[in-house]
Design a protein around this motif. Structure first.
Motif, PDB file in Angstrom:
ATOM      1  N   ARG A 292      -1.694  12.259   7.735  1.00  0.00           N
ATOM      2  CA  ARG A 292      -1.210  11.324   7.412  1.00  0.00           C
ATOM      3  C   ARG A 292      -1.242  10.105   8.072  1.00  0.00           C
ATOM      4  NH1 ARG A 292       2.693  10.786   4.287  1.00  0.00           N
ATOM      5  NH2 ARG A 292       2.170  13.275   4.092  1.00  0.00           N
ATOM      6  N   ALA A 293      -1.697  10.396   9.844  1.00  0.00           N
ATOM      7  CA  ALA A 293      -1.454   9.825  11.064  1.00  0.00           C
ATOM      8  C   ALA A 293      -2.382   8.978  10.737  1.00  0.00           C
ATOM      9  CB  ALA A 293      -1.741  10.140  12.358  1.00  0.00           C
ATOM     10  N   ASP A 294      -4.008   9.128  11.023  1.00  0.00           N
ATOM     11  CA  ASP A 294      -5.321   8.149  10.373  1.00  0.00           C
ATOM     12  C   ASP A 294      -4.380   7.658   9.281  1.00  0.00           C
ATOM     13  OD1 ASP A 294      -8.193   8.115  11.538  1.00  0.00           O
ATOM     14  OD2 ASP A 294      -8.071   8.763   9.164  1.00  0.00           O
ATOM     15  N   GLY A 295      -4.423   7.678   8.228  1.00  0.00           N
ATOM     16  CA  GLY A 295      -4.582   7.036   7.149  1.00  0.00           C
ATOM     17  C   GLY A 295      -3.265   5.997   7.785  1.00  0.00           C
ATOM     18  N   ALA A 296      -2.090   5.908   8.353  1.00  0.00           N
ATOM     19  CA  ALA A 296      -1.180   5.196   8.633  1.00  0.00           C
ATOM     20  C   ALA A 296      -1.973   4.059   9.098  1.00  0.00           C
ATOM     21  CB  ALA A 296       0.411   5.843   9.147  1.00  0.00           C
ATOM     22  N   ALA A 297      -2.872   4.591  10.166  1.00  0.00           N
ATOM     23  CA  ALA A 297      -3.406   3.239  11.078  1.00  0.00           C
ATOM     24  C   ALA A 297      -4.253   2.587  10.418  1.00  0.00           C
ATOM     25  CB  ALA A 297      -4.505   4.516  12.312  1.00  0.00           C
ATOM     26  N   ALA A 298      -4.905   3.208   9.406  1.00  0.00           N
ATOM     27  CA  ALA A 298      -5.994   2.718   8.302  1.00  0.00           C
ATOM     28  C   ALA A 298      -5.274   1.545   7.737  1.00  0.00           C
ATOM     29  CB  ALA A 298      -6.568   3.315   7.547  1.00  0.00           C
ATOM     30  N   ILE A 299      -3.839   1.328   7.256  1.00  0.00           N
ATOM     31  CA  ILE A 299      -2.669   1.015   6.636  1.00  0.00           C
ATOM     32  C   ILE A 299      -2.909  -0.015   7.502  1.00  0.00           C
ATOM     33  CG2 ILE A 299      -0.951   0.340   5.728  1.00  0.00           C
ATOM     34  CD1 ILE A 299      -0.785   3.246   3.845  1.00  0.00           C
ATOM     35  N   ASP A 300      -2.085   0.212   8.955  1.00  0.00           N
ATOM     36  CA  ASP A 300      -1.879  -1.200  10.107  1.00  0.00           C
ATOM     37  C   ASP A 300      -3.570  -1.854  10.417  1.00  0.00           C
ATOM     38  OD1 ASP A 300      -0.219  -1.655  12.201  1.00  0.00           O
ATOM     39  OD2 ASP A 300      -1.949  -1.084  13.479  1.00  0.00           O
ATOM     40  N   ARG A 301      -4.169  -1.727   9.473  1.00  0.00           N
ATOM     41  CA  ARG A 301      -5.594  -2.323  10.252  1.00  0.00           C
ATOM     42  C   ARG A 301      -5.603  -3.116   9.258  1.00  0.00           C
ATOM     43  NH1 ARG A 301      -7.425   3.180  12.030  1.00  0.00           N
ATOM     44  NH2 ARG A 301      -8.632   3.147   9.543  1.00  0.00           N
ATOM     45  N   LEU A 302      -5.408  -2.531   7.543  1.00  0.00           N
ATOM     46  CA  LEU A 302      -5.236  -3.730   6.353  1.00  0.00           C
ATOM     47  C   LEU A 302      -4.266  -4.416   6.669  1.00  0.00           C
ATOM     48  CD1 LEU A 302      -5.904  -0.431   3.927  1.00  0.00           C
ATOM     49  CD2 LEU A 302      -7.226  -2.264   4.349  1.00  0.00           C
ATOM     50  N   LEU A 303      -3.454  -4.084   7.411  1.00  0.00           N
ATOM     51  CA  LEU A 303      -2.198  -5.233   7.371  1.00  0.00           C
ATOM     52  C   LEU A 303      -2.595  -6.266   8.661  1.00  0.00           C
ATOM     53  CD1 LEU A 303       1.042  -3.195   6.964  1.00  0.00           C
ATOM     54  CD2 LEU A 303       0.183  -4.618   5.243  1.00  0.00           C
ATOM     55  N   ARG A 304      -3.148  -6.151   8.985  1.00  0.00           N
ATOM     56  CA  ARG A 304      -3.707  -6.752   9.950  1.00  0.00           C
ATOM     57  C   ARG A 304      -3.715  -8.430   9.533  1.00  0.00           C
ATOM     58  NH1 ARG A 304      -5.009  -3.007  15.342  1.00  0.00           N
ATOM     59  NH2 ARG A 304      -2.474  -2.479  15.689  1.00  0.00           N
TER      60      ARG A 304
ATOM     61  N   PHE B 214       0.975  -1.467   0.185  1.00  0.00           N
ATOM     62  CA  PHE B 214       0.010  -0.075   0.684  1.00  0.00           C
ATOM     63  C   PHE B 214       0.266   1.445   0.445  1.00  0.00           C
ATOM     64  CE2 PHE B 214      -2.157  -2.896   2.633  1.00  0.00           C
ATOM     65  CZ  PHE B 214      -2.989  -3.050   1.399  1.00  0.00           C
ATOM     66  N   THR B 215       0.050   2.421  -0.660  1.00  0.00           N
ATOM     67  CA  THR B 215       1.047   3.125  -0.040  1.00  0.00           C
ATOM     68  C   THR B 215      -0.160   4.443  -0.222  1.00  0.00           C
ATOM     69  OG1 THR B 215       0.374   4.080  -3.005  1.00  0.00           O
ATOM     70  CG2 THR B 215       2.542   2.938  -2.830  1.00  0.00           C
ATOM     71  N   LEU B 216       0.368   5.423   0.442  1.00  0.00           N
ATOM     72  CA  LEU B 216      -0.860   6.707   1.528  1.00  0.00           C
ATOM     73  C   LEU B 216      -0.050   8.261   0.804  1.00  0.00           C
ATOM     74  CD1 LEU B 216      -2.566   7.662   3.450  1.00  0.00           C
ATOM     75  CD2 LEU B 216      -0.565   7.734   4.851  1.00  0.00           C
ATOM     76  N   THR B 217      -1.072   8.466   0.320  1.00  0.00           N
ATOM     77  CA  THR B 217      -0.891   9.686  -0.319  1.00  0.00           C
ATOM     78  C   THR B 217      -1.922  10.935   0.541  1.00  0.00           C
ATOM     79  OG1 THR B 217      -1.103   8.751  -2.858  1.00  0.00           O
ATOM     80  CG2 THR B 217      -1.474  11.004  -1.847  1.00  0.00           C
ATOM     81  N   VAL B 218      -1.440  11.599   0.782  1.00  0.00           N
ATOM     82  CA  VAL B 218      -2.037  12.831   1.603  1.00  0.00           C
ATOM     83  C   VAL B 218      -2.131  14.116   0.785  1.00  0.00           C
ATOM     84  CG1 VAL B 218      -1.974  14.658   3.263  1.00  0.00           C
ATOM     85  CG2 VAL B 218      -1.765  12.129   3.943  1.00  0.00           C
ATOM     86  N   SER B 219      -3.423  14.624   0.338  1.00  0.00           N
ATOM     87  CA  SER B 219      -3.716  16.131   0.172  1.00  0.00           C
ATOM     88  C   SER B 219      -4.562  17.300   0.402  1.00  0.00           C
ATOM     89  CB  SER B 219      -3.929  15.903  -1.308  1.00  0.00           C
ATOM     90  OG  SER B 219      -4.931  15.071  -1.369  1.00  0.00           O
ATOM     91  N   PRO B 220      -4.557  18.125  -0.233  1.00  0.00           N
ATOM     92  CA  PRO B 220      -5.624  19.062   0.866  1.00  0.00           C
ATOM     93  C   PRO B 220      -7.061  18.865   0.245  1.00  0.00           C
ATOM     94  CG  PRO B 220      -3.590  20.087  -0.451  1.00  0.00           C
ATOM     95  CD  PRO B 220      -3.543  18.826  -1.067  1.00  0.00           C
ATOM     96  N   ALA B 221      -8.439  19.021   0.903  1.00  0.00           N
ATOM     97  CA  ALA B 221      -8.972  18.370   0.714  1.00  0.00           C
ATOM     98  C   ALA B 221     -10.030  19.862  -0.221  1.00  0.00           C
ATOM     99  CB  ALA B 221      -9.979  18.168   2.022  1.00  0.00           C
ATOM    100  N   PHE B 222     -10.988  19.067  -0.968  1.00  0.00           N
ATOM    101  CA  PHE B 222     -12.021  20.247  -1.584  1.00  0.00           C
ATOM    102  C   PHE B 222     -12.752  20.851  -0.863  1.00  0.00           C
ATOM    103  CE2 PHE B 222     -10.889  17.179  -4.371  1.00  0.00           C
ATOM    104  CZ  PHE B 222     -10.221  18.099  -5.486  1.00  0.00           C
ATOM    105  N   ARG B 223     -13.529  20.354   0.265  1.00  0.00           N
ATOM    106  CA  ARG B 223     -13.850  21.060   1.073  1.00  0.00           C
ATOM    107  C   ARG B 223     -14.077  20.768   2.951  1.00  0.00           C
ATOM    108  NH1 ARG B 223     -20.049  20.659  -1.619  1.00  0.00           N
ATOM    109  NH2 ARG B 223     -19.637  22.314  -3.372  1.00  0.00           N
ATOM    110  N   PRO B 224     -13.497  20.348   3.691  1.00  0.00           N
ATOM    111  CA  PRO B 224     -13.248  22.637   3.685  1.00  0.00           C
ATOM    112  C   PRO B 224     -11.753  22.361   3.491  1.00  0.00           C
ATOM    113  CG  PRO B 224     -13.276  21.380   6.139  1.00  0.00           C
ATOM    114  CD  PRO B 224     -13.586  21.067   5.497  1.00  0.00           C
ATOM    115  N   ALA B 225     -12.544  24.105   2.949  1.00  0.00           N
ATOM    116  CA  ALA B 225     -10.674  24.441   2.702  1.00  0.00           C
ATOM    117  C   ALA B 225      -9.634  25.112   3.652  1.00  0.00           C
ATOM    118  CB  ALA B 225     -11.130  25.898   1.832  1.00  0.00           C
TER     119      ALA B 225
END
Length: 64
Positions: A52-64, A13-24
């Protein structure tokens, strides 16, 4: 002919963090698997670090 690499050698898996459309000014994350979108965060975060921390936690849950 180029040498083929074993899929086990690549991170699944790769994690990408980007600006959200809403809220600005907030951030969201996207997890890709083999270069294709796999899972997107359901909410936005006020800082890139929190997203990034929340996305990393999601990857950790996927790998379990």
């Amino acid at each position: 002919m180029p040498e083929l690499t074993d899929k086990a050698d690549r991170p699944p898996f790769t994690l990408t963090v980007s600006p959200a459309f809403r809220p600005a000014g907030w951030y969201s994350w996207l997890i890709c698997r083999d270069g294709r979108p796999y899972q997107r965060g359901e909410r936005s975060f006020p800082t890139e670090q929190k997203a990034r921390a929340d996305g990393a936690a999601a990857i950790d849950r996927l790998l379990r």
